[in-house]
Motif scaffolding. Structure first.
Motif, PDB file in Angstrom:
ATOM      1  N   VAL A   6     -10.019 -47.324 -41.058  1.00 50.37           N
ATOM      2  CA  VAL A   6      -8.684 -46.899 -40.650  1.00 50.37           C
ATOM      3  C   VAL A   6      -8.509 -45.432 -41.030  1.00 50.37           C
ATOM      4  CG1 VAL A   6      -6.214 -47.304 -40.899  1.00 50.37           C
ATOM      5  CG2 VAL A   6      -7.804 -49.236 -41.073  1.00 50.37           C
ATOM      6  N   VAL A   7      -8.174 -44.600 -40.062  1.00 51.90           N
ATOM      7  CA  VAL A   7      -7.928 -43.178 -40.300  1.00 51.90           C
ATOM      8  C   VAL A   7      -6.441 -42.915 -40.052  1.00 51.90           C
ATOM      9  CG1 VAL A   7      -8.468 -40.807 -39.587  1.00 51.90           C
ATOM     10  CG2 VAL A   7     -10.269 -42.556 -39.567  1.00 51.90           C
ATOM     11  N   VAL A   8      -5.801 -42.219 -41.001  1.00 53.68           N
ATOM     12  CA  VAL A   8      -4.390 -41.858 -40.870  1.00 53.68           C
ATOM     13  C   VAL A   8      -4.276 -40.347 -41.037  1.00 53.68           C
ATOM     14  CG1 VAL A   8      -2.048 -42.159 -41.790  1.00 53.68           C
ATOM     15  CG2 VAL A   8      -3.663 -44.081 -41.852  1.00 53.68           C
ATOM     16  N   THR A   9      -3.731 -39.657 -40.023  1.00 50.97           N
ATOM     17  CA  THR A   9      -3.494 -38.224 -40.177  1.00 50.97           C
ATOM     18  C   THR A   9      -2.131 -38.018 -40.831  1.00 50.97           C
ATOM     19  OG1 THR A   9      -2.470 -37.902 -38.001  1.00 50.97           O
ATOM     20  CG2 THR A   9      -4.874 -37.682 -38.127  1.00 50.97           C
ATOM     21  N   GLY A  10      -1.976 -36.909 -41.526  1.00 49.08           N
ATOM     22  CA  GLY A  10      -0.724 -36.643 -42.237  1.00 49.08           C
ATOM     23  C   GLY A  10      -0.472 -37.699 -43.301  1.00 49.08           C
ATOM     24  N   LYS A  83     -19.712 -45.755 -38.477  1.00 42.83           N
ATOM     25  CA  LYS A  83     -20.306 -46.225 -37.222  1.00 42.83           C
ATOM     26  C   LYS A  83     -19.252 -46.206 -36.112  1.00 42.83           C
ATOM     27  CE  LYS A  83     -23.386 -49.841 -35.676  1.00 42.83           C
ATOM     28  NZ  LYS A  83     -24.135 -51.020 -36.088  1.00 42.83           N
ATOM     29  N   LYS A  84     -18.032 -46.643 -36.479  1.00 46.84           N
ATOM     30  CA  LYS A  84     -16.914 -46.595 -35.536  1.00 46.84           C
ATOM     31  C   LYS A  84     -15.607 -46.559 -36.317  1.00 46.84           C
ATOM     32  CE  LYS A  84     -15.873 -51.433 -34.732  1.00 46.84           C
ATOM     33  NZ  LYS A  84     -15.267 -52.306 -33.767  1.00 46.84           N
ATOM     34  N   VAL A  85     -14.561 -46.057 -35.651  1.00 42.95           N
ATOM     35  CA  VAL A  85     -13.223 -46.050 -36.226  1.00 42.95           C
ATOM     36  C   VAL A  85     -12.450 -47.172 -35.537  1.00 42.95           C
ATOM     37  CG1 VAL A  85     -11.058 -44.748 -36.426  1.00 42.95           C
ATOM     38  CG2 VAL A  85     -13.250 -43.587 -36.772  1.00 42.95           C
ATOM     39  N   ASP A  86     -11.940 -48.119 -36.342  1.00 44.10           N
ATOM     40  CA  ASP A  86     -11.234 -49.262 -35.771  1.00 44.10           C
ATOM     41  C   ASP A  86      -9.773 -48.941 -35.452  1.00 44.10           C
ATOM     42  OD1 ASP A  86     -13.283 -51.527 -36.010  1.00 44.10           O
ATOM     43  OD2 ASP A  86     -13.302 -50.641 -38.025  1.00 44.10           O
ATOM     44  N   TYR A  87      -9.132 -48.191 -36.348  1.00 44.77           N
ATOM     45  CA  TYR A  87      -7.719 -47.846 -36.165  1.00 44.77           C
ATOM     46  C   TYR A  87      -7.525 -46.378 -36.488  1.00 44.77           C
ATOM     47  CZ  TYR A  87      -7.107 -52.890 -36.252  1.00 44.77           C
ATOM     48  OH  TYR A  87      -7.213 -54.230 -35.986  1.00 44.77           O
ATOM     49  N   LEU A  88      -6.811 -45.680 -35.609  1.00 41.24           N
ATOM     50  CA  LEU A  88      -6.527 -44.263 -35.796  1.00 41.24           C
ATOM     51  C   LEU A  88      -5.026 -44.069 -35.661  1.00 41.24           C
ATOM     52  CD1 LEU A  88      -7.519 -41.320 -36.039  1.00 41.24           C
ATOM     53  CD2 LEU A  88      -7.869 -41.324 -33.561  1.00 41.24           C
ATOM     54  N   TYR A  89      -4.367 -43.789 -36.786  1.00 43.61           N
ATOM     55  CA  TYR A  89      -2.913 -43.570 -36.791  1.00 43.61           C
ATOM     56  C   TYR A  89      -2.654 -42.072 -36.728  1.00 43.61           C
ATOM     57  CZ  TYR A  89      -2.291 -48.467 -38.077  1.00 43.61           C
ATOM     58  OH  TYR A  89      -2.293 -49.836 -38.080  1.00 43.61           O
ATOM     59  N   LEU A  90      -2.102 -41.617 -35.613  1.00 43.37           N
ATOM     60  CA  LEU A  90      -1.864 -40.201 -35.367  1.00 43.37           C
ATOM     61  C   LEU A  90      -0.457 -39.846 -35.839  1.00 43.37           C
ATOM     62  CD1 LEU A  90      -3.479 -40.163 -31.823  1.00 43.37           C
ATOM     63  CD2 LEU A  90      -4.550 -39.590 -34.016  1.00 43.37           C
ATOM     64  N   ASN A  91      -0.335 -39.577 -37.124  1.00 43.07           N
ATOM     65  CA  ASN A  91       0.968 -39.403 -37.765  1.00 43.07           C
ATOM     66  C   ASN A  91       1.322 -37.947 -38.059  1.00 43.07           C
ATOM     67  OD1 ASN A  91       3.286 -40.198 -39.632  1.00 43.07           O
ATOM     68  ND2 ASN A  91       1.895 -39.169 -41.025  1.00 43.07           N
ATOM     69  N   ALA A  92       0.351 -37.083 -38.255  1.00 47.13           N
ATOM     70  CA  ALA A  92       0.635 -35.698 -38.663  1.00 47.13           C
ATOM     71  C   ALA A  92       1.505 -35.001 -37.627  1.00 47.13           C
ATOM     72  CB  ALA A  92      -0.666 -34.916 -38.846  1.00 47.13           C
ATOM     73  N   GLY A  93       2.355 -34.103 -38.086  1.00 49.12           N
ATOM     74  CA  GLY A  93       3.190 -33.357 -37.154  1.00 49.12           C
ATOM     75  C   GLY A  93       4.041 -32.328 -37.872  1.00 49.12           C
ATOM     76  N   ILE A  94       4.578 -31.421 -37.089  1.00 51.99           N
ATOM     77  CA  ILE A  94       5.470 -30.399 -37.627  1.00 51.99           C
ATOM     78  C   ILE A  94       6.718 -30.327 -36.752  1.00 51.99           C
ATOM     79  CG2 ILE A  94       3.627 -29.000 -38.647  1.00 51.99           C
ATOM     80  CD1 ILE A  94       3.953 -27.097 -36.221  1.00 51.99           C
ATOM     81  N   MET A  95       7.746 -29.725 -37.302  1.00 49.20           N
ATOM     82  CA  MET A  95       8.968 -29.469 -36.537  1.00 49.20           C
ATOM     83  C   MET A  95       9.243 -27.974 -36.595  1.00 49.20           C
ATOM     84  SD  MET A  95      11.423 -32.692 -37.595  1.00 49.20           S
ATOM     85  CE  MET A  95      12.694 -31.588 -38.016  1.00 49.20           C
ATOM     86  N   PRO A  96       9.672 -27.396 -35.465  1.00 47.61           N
ATOM     87  CA  PRO A  96      10.018 -25.976 -35.515  1.00 47.61           C
ATOM     88  C   PRO A  96      11.288 -25.782 -36.335  1.00 47.61           C
ATOM     89  CG  PRO A  96      10.622 -26.895 -33.396  1.00 47.61           C
ATOM     90  CD  PRO A  96       9.890 -27.981 -34.156  1.00 47.61           C
TER      91      PRO A  96
END
Length: 156
Positions: A6-10, A83-96
């Motif tokens: 499981v990969v989580v950004t941010g 070998k593989k990524v099962d779950y990728l949570y794309l959480n990182a972000g910024i606000m202007p």
């Protein structure tokens, strides 16, 4: 049985860190990878997670989704590590950061829109969104494009 990756950004603060805690509470047998742009904060988050889940497999991946070169390097690193990524949570972000335009404020004071201006701040707040070294709007590159590049289609 292979442990799920499981990969989580941010992942070092806010919703990302709370998500990681929740994932480990649900299943501490996963291989959790914290994708963060700041190595010190990522290591602090890893330490905090391991203090409540000492047997968990938690690693850190240095990635700034607001920089294409960083995303490409991180994607290569993920391919090498797992070998593989099962779950990728794309959480990182910024606000202007909205900023007050004094010129618009003064102009608005003497317009028919003055009540609406004070009620909503419409017309007096401006958003500053800089162009990155990749030639993209910073908010778009960080919140959308970097994650698109990190998605499974590009990881395989």
């Amino acid at each position: 049985m292979m442990r799920k990756v499981v990969v989580v950004t941010g992942a070092n603060s806010g919703i990302g860190l709370a998500l990681c805690e929740r994932l480990l509470s649900y299943d501490d047998q996963i291989r959790l990878c914290l994708g963060c742009r700041n190595l010190q904060r990522a290591e602090a988050a890893r330490t905090a997670l391991l203090s409540s889940h000492p047997t968990a497999d938690v690693s850190v991946l240095l990635v700034d989704v607001g920089k294409v070169t960083s995303v490409v390097r991180a994607a290569k690193e993920l391919k090498e590590r797992y070998k593989k990524v099962d779950y990728l949570y794309l959480n990182a972000g910024i606000m202007p950061n909205p900023q007050l335009s004094f010129r618009a404020f003064i102009k608005g004071l003497f317009s028919r829109n003055v009540i609406n201006m004070f009620a909503t701040a419409e017309g007096i707040l401006t958003q500053k969104d800089r162009i990155t070294e990749d030639g993209l709007q910073e908010v778009f590159e960080t919140n959308v494009f970097g994650h698109f590049m990190l998605s499974p289609k590009h990881l395989s």
